[in-house]
Design a protein around this motif. Structure first.
Motif, mmCIF file in Angstrom:
data_model
loop_
_atom_site.group_PDB
_atom_site.id
_atom_site.type_symbol
_atom_site.label_atom_id
_atom_site.label_comp_id
_atom_site.label_asym_id
_atom_site.label_seq_id
_atom_site.Cartn_x
_atom_site.Cartn_y
_atom_site.Cartn_z
ATOM 1 N N UNK A 181 -3.450 -22.775 0.247
ATOM 2 C CA UNK A 181 -3.662 -24.064 0.889
ATOM 3 C C UNK A 181 -2.562 -24.366 1.893
ATOM 4 N N UNK A 182 -1.801 -23.336 2.246
ATOM 5 C CA UNK A 182 -0.685 -23.495 3.171
ATOM 6 C C UNK A 182 -0.932 -22.609 4.397
ATOM 7 N N UNK A 183 -1.355 -23.207 5.531
ATOM 8 C CA UNK A 183 -1.538 -22.394 6.740
ATOM 9 C C UNK A 183 -0.194 -21.926 7.269
ATOM 10 N N UNK B 49 0.510 -24.336 -2.041
ATOM 11 C CA UNK B 49 0.173 -25.466 -1.193
ATOM 12 C C UNK B 49 1.322 -25.737 -0.222
ATOM 13 N N UNK B 50 1.250 -26.844 0.510
ATOM 14 C CA UNK B 50 2.162 -27.073 1.636
ATOM 15 C C UNK B 50 3.225 -28.127 1.386
ATOM 16 N N UNK B 51 3.162 -28.820 0.243
ATOM 17 C CA UNK B 51 4.164 -29.848 -0.043
ATOM 18 C C UNK B 51 4.212 -30.089 -1.542
ATOM 19 N N UNK C 138 -8.238 -21.085 1.707
ATOM 20 C CA UNK C 138 -8.844 -22.374 2.065
ATOM 21 C C UNK C 138 -8.327 -22.909 3.398
ATOM 22 N N UNK C 139 -7.509 -22.095 4.106
ATOM 23 C CA UNK C 139 -6.912 -22.559 5.368
ATOM 24 C C UNK C 139 -7.108 -21.551 6.504
ATOM 25 N N UNK C 140 -8.021 -20.608 6.304
ATOM 26 C CA UNK C 140 -8.383 -19.623 7.342
ATOM 27 C C UNK C 140 -7.208 -18.790 7.837
ATOM 28 N N UNK C 141 -6.281 -18.456 6.942
ATOM 29 C CA UNK C 141 -5.168 -17.585 7.355
ATOM 30 C C UNK C 141 -5.661 -16.204 7.791
ATOM 31 N N UNK C 142 -6.777 -15.766 7.251
ATOM 32 C CA UNK C 142 -7.268 -14.429 7.596
ATOM 33 C C UNK C 142 -7.617 -14.323 9.078
ATOM 34 N N UNK C 143 -7.950 -15.465 9.717
ATOM 35 C CA UNK C 143 -8.277 -15.422 11.149
ATOM 36 C C UNK C 143 -7.041 -15.130 11.985
ATOM 37 N N UNK C 144 -5.856 -15.345 11.400
ATOM 38 C CA UNK C 144 -4.618 -15.057 12.124
ATOM 39 C C UNK C 144 -4.079 -13.663 11.821
ATOM 40 N N UNK C 145 -4.390 -13.131 10.644
ATOM 41 C CA UNK C 145 -3.740 -11.894 10.204
ATOM 42 C C UNK C 145 -4.691 -10.757 9.844
#
Length: 455
Positions: free
Chosen positions: A291-293, A223-225, A321-328
Motif C-alpha cells: 500500500x506504499x507507492x 503501508x505509507x504511514x 494495491x498501488x500499481x508499483x508493477x507499472x513502474x518496475x
C-alpha cells in the motif's frame, strides 16, 4: 563445524576470490533477496578468520546485529576476530575497534552514505566487500567511488526454478489516485503526496483483496504511514482476522513479540511502514500486500519478495494495491546491474516502457501481455483481439459525433488520463489516450502491439 553451502553461494565466493586475486581491492557482490546472503557472508567471514585475519561487519539496522551474530557464531566464525556493529555505532567508535583486514557491508546499496565513508576512510587498508540484492540508487549515482568490481549472483527466475525461492502469483487492484503522487528531491514520492493519493482508500477494500486472493494466509502489509498501519490493523481485527501494527516507535520487546506471534501463527497480519524490509527473515510469510507507492527499485524488490522465502509447496502471493508493477515490472524480471552511474530512474527498464505485462480484467492477476488466455483464471482475450480491427475501423469512420457522443468521449478521455498506459487492455484505450495527450501518430498501435493486443 563444517556445514554445506549452496552451489551458487560457493560460486559467489569463488568469483569474489578471483576478483581479489586479479587485483581488485573493494568488491560489490549482488545476489537476490532471499538467496541467503547472510550464510554467504558467514562462510566468507569464517574463511577469513580461520586465516587469522580480522573482520568488521556493518549493518544499517539495530535488529540485524543480534541476528547476524547468532548466524556467524553458529556457522563457526571466530568471533574473537570478528566485530559486528550497526553502522552508526561503528562510526562513533572507530578508535576502539580492531583494525580490520576486511570490512563486510550488509545492504551495500546504502554504502555511499557519509557514515559508511567515514568508516572506510578510517580503515584505508582494509578490503571492502559489499553485499546487496539491488546495486542501484534513486539518484542514479553509481558505486565506482568505493568498489572496483561487481560480482553477480544467480537470477531470481533461476532460484525459483531450482526451488531456492518460492514461485509467486502477482495481483494488482489499484486503490490510490496516481495523479496526486509528487516526487521529492530524493527522487521518491513525498509523504504528503502519498497521503493525498491514498486518502480515499477504504480499508475494507484491502480486506476484500486479502479474502479474494490470499484468504487465511500469513501476510505482511507495507503501508505509507503509522496512522494508516494502525487503521488497517484495526480493520482486520474488527473482521476477526488477528493483526498487529508495529512501527519505529514500538518498543523493541513488543516488536519482537509481534514477530514471534506472527511466526507462531497467533496473528495472521503484520502491518508496518517499511520496518520489516531489508534483511528480515520470515520464511513462513506467504503474502505481501503493498500500500506504499514508491519510485525506489530497491524498496520494491525488498518488499515484494518478502513472501518468497522457500518452503515446500509454497505459492507466494503479492497483492499490489498501488500499481508499483507499472513502474518496475515483476520481481523476477531480468535486470542489468552495474557500478556505473545510471539514469535517475533505471527501474523504468522493467516498468511500463520495458517488459510487456498486463492485468487480467477478470482475476486481476498481472501476466505477460503476450498471453491470449490468462494462466491464472482462464479468461480469454480472443474476443478483444477479434474486435480490434472493428474498433480501429470504427474510430476512423466515426468522425462526426453528436453532443452526447462528444460528452461520452470526453469522459472516457478523463478516465484514461488518470491511469497508467501499462494498465490498458484494448487498442481503443491506447488510441483515445494517445490522442488526448498529443502522442505521435502510430504510438497507440506500437504500444498495443507491444502488449500483444495486435498480432
Amino acid at each position: 563445524m563444517d556445514m554445506p553451502i549452496r552451489s551458487y553461494q560457493k560460486k559467489l565466493i569463488d568469483d569474489l576470490r578471483l576478483s581479489l586475486k586479479h587485483g581488485h581491492k573493494n568488491v560489490l557482490i549482488q545476489s537476490p533477496a532471499g538467496s541467503g546472503k547472510s550464510i554467504t557472508m558467514a562462510e566468507l567471514a569464517k574463511r577469513i578468520t580461520s586465516n587469522g585475519e580480522r573482520v568488521l561487519f556493518v549493518v544499517h539496522r539495530r535488529e540485524l546485529v543480534k541476528q547476524i551474530k547468532n548466524t556467524f557464531s553458529s556457522w563457526g566464525v571466530n568471533m574473537n576476530l570478528c566485530e559486528i556493529y550497526m553502522v552508526q555505532t561503528a562510526s562513533r567508535r572507530l578508535e576502539k575497534l580492531m583494525t580490520p583486514n576486511y570490512i563486510l557491508v550488509d545492504e551495500a546499496h546504502h554504502s555511499l552514505a557519509k557514515t559508511y565513508k567515514k568508516i572506510f576512510n578510517h580503515f584505508k587498508n582494509a578490503h571492502i566487500l559489499g553485499f546487496t540484492a539491488t546495486p542501484v540508487r534513486l539518484s542514479g549515482k553509481g558505486f565506482k567511488d568505493i568498489y572496483d568490481d561487481l560480482v553477480l549472483g544467480p537470477k531470481i527466475s533461476w532460484l525459483i526454478e531450482n526451488h531456492y525461492l518460492a514461485p509467486y502469483t502477482y495481483y494488482s487492484v489499484n486503490l490510490i489516485d496516481q495523479t496526486k503522487l509528487k516526487k521529492s528531491s530524493t527522487g521518491d514520492y513525498t509523504h504528503k503526496s502519498i497521503e493525498n493519493a491514498g486518502k480515499n482508500i477504504v480499508y475494507g477494500d484491502v480486506i476484500q483483496s486479502y479474502h479474494k486472493f490470499a484468504n487465511n494466509t500469513k501476510a505482511i502489509i507495507y503501508s505509507y504511514s503509522v496512522h494508516s498501519c494502525q487503521q488497517i490493523a484495526k480493520e482486520f481485527n474488527k473482521n476477526n482476522i488477528p493483526a498487529k501494527e508495529v512501527d519505529g516507535k514500538t518498543k523493541k520487546e513488543d516488536r519482537d513479540k509481534a514477530m514471534q506471534d506472527f511466526r507462531d501463527g497467533k496473528i495472521k497480519i503484520l502491518v508496518n511502514a517499511e520496518l520489516y524490509g531489508e534483511g528480515v527473515d520470515v520464511p513462513d510469510c506467504e503474502t505481501v500486500i503493498m500500500l506504499r507507492p514508491t519510485q525506489s527499485l530497491s524498496l520494491f524488490i525488498q518488499q515484494s519478495m518478502r513472501c518468497m522465502r522457500y518452503q515446500p509447496d509454497k505459492q507466494a502471493i503479492i497483492i499490489d494495491q498501488v500499481a508499483n508493477y507499472t513502474r518496475f515490472g515483476l520481481p523476477d524480471m531480468d535486470r542489468v546491474w552495474t557500478l556505473e552511474d545510471r539514469a535517475k530512474h533505471p527501474q523504468r527498464e522493467g516498468g511500463s516502457d520495458g517488459i510487456a505485462i498486463k492485468t487480467c480484467p477478470n482475476c486481476f492477476g498481472v501476466i505477460m501481455a503476450s498471453y491470449h488466455k490468462c494462466p491464472l483464471c482462464g479468461y480469454s482475450f480472443e474476443a478483444e483481439f477479434r474486435k480490434l480491427a472493428e474498433d480501429k475501423r470504427a474510430e476512423l469512420e466515426k468522425i462526426n459525433l453528436d453532443a452526447k457522443e462528444m460528452r461520452e468521449r470526453k469522459k472516457k478521455e478523463q478516465e484514461l488520463l488518470l491511469r497508467d498506459p501499462s494498465t490498458f487492455t484494448t487498442f481503443k484505450e491506447f488510441a483515445i489516450y494517445g490522442k488526448a495527450t498529443g502522442k505521435k501518430p502510430g504510438w497507440a498501435w506500437h504500444r498495443a502491439k507491444a502488449k500483444g493486443l495486435i498480432r
